[in-house]
Design a protein around this motif. Structure first.
Motif, PDB file in Angstrom:
ATOM      1  N   ILE A 136       0.844  -1.199   0.000  1.00  0.00           N
ATOM      2  CA  ILE A 136       0.000   0.000   0.000  1.00  0.00           C
ATOM      3  C   ILE A 136       0.880   1.250   0.000  1.00  0.00           C
ATOM      4  N   LEU A 137       1.923   1.249   0.821  1.00  0.00           N
ATOM      5  CA  LEU A 137       2.824   2.406   0.870  1.00  0.00           C
ATOM      6  C   LEU A 137       3.504   2.633  -0.475  1.00  0.00           C
ATOM      7  N   ARG A 138       3.958   1.554  -1.100  1.00  0.00           N
ATOM      8  CA  ARG A 138       4.632   1.690  -2.392  1.00  0.00           C
ATOM      9  C   ARG A 138       3.678   2.241  -3.454  1.00  0.00           C
ATOM     10  N   ASP A 139       2.465   1.687  -3.506  1.00  0.00           N
ATOM     11  CA  ASP A 139       1.485   2.163  -4.481  1.00  0.00           C
ATOM     12  C   ASP A 139       1.087   3.613  -4.210  1.00  0.00           C
ATOM     13  N   LEU A 140       0.922   3.948  -2.936  1.00  0.00           N
ATOM     14  CA  LEU A 140       0.598   5.326  -2.575  1.00  0.00           C
ATOM     15  C   LEU A 140       1.708   6.271  -3.022  1.00  0.00           C
ATOM     16  N   SER A 141       2.947   5.866  -2.816  1.00  0.00           N
ATOM     17  CA  SER A 141       4.057   6.746  -3.197  1.00  0.00           C
ATOM     18  C   SER A 141       4.086   6.993  -4.705  1.00  0.00           C
TER      19      SER A 141
END
Length: 148
Positions: free
Chosen positions: A67-72
């Motif tokens: 989720i963090l990677r996609d959000l970034s």
């Protein structure tokens, strides 16, 4: 938000999500293509809303790397550079042993007009490396980082 999908396509959409979560990307892409073939305008492109959804998901699971990677990536696309820096910092905090997290954090600062901080981060990363780094199979990537 866009209109709801008919039952057949709604099931295909659930398959897309399941395929993504299980890293069966080809299967998910095939299902997405099937939906978009019938409903080419269904991708709502509501990126700001997507960012809100990712942030809500992080309230439930704050350490979810995917989720963090996609959000970034979404933050970089939308030029939310301050958020991009914060998210890349979280990723680095969670996985400091991954080279890409150091580089991603440095790039985030560079895009946010803070080149000096980007260099500082890369130098700090170099300080964490062992004397025999990089191994033969990573020399090219390491050289590209140094060139950057």
């Amino acid at each position: 938000m866009g209109a709801s999908l008919p039952p057949k396509e709604a099931n295909l959409f659930k398959l897309i999500v399941k395929s993504y979560e299980t890293k069966q990307y080809k299967k998910g892409l095939k299902a997405a293509d099937a939906i978009l073939k019938k409903f080419p305008d269904h991708g709502d492109r509501e990126y700001r809303e997507a960012i809100k959804c990712y942030r809500n998901a992080l309230r439930i699971d704050p350490d979810n790397i995917e989720i963090l990677r996609d959000l970034s990536l979404l933050q970089a696309q939308m030029r939310d550079l301050t958020g991009f820096v914060d998210t890349r910092q979280q990723l680095l905090h969670l996985k400091p042993n991954h080279c890409m997290n150091w580089i991603g954090f440095a790039v985030a600062h560079h895009l946010n007009s803070n080149g000096a901080k980007a260099v500082e981060i890369l130098e700090a990363f170099e300080g964490t490396l062992e004397d025999d780094y990089p191994p033969d199979n990573e020399r090219c990537e390491h050289g590209e980082m140094l060139l950057y």
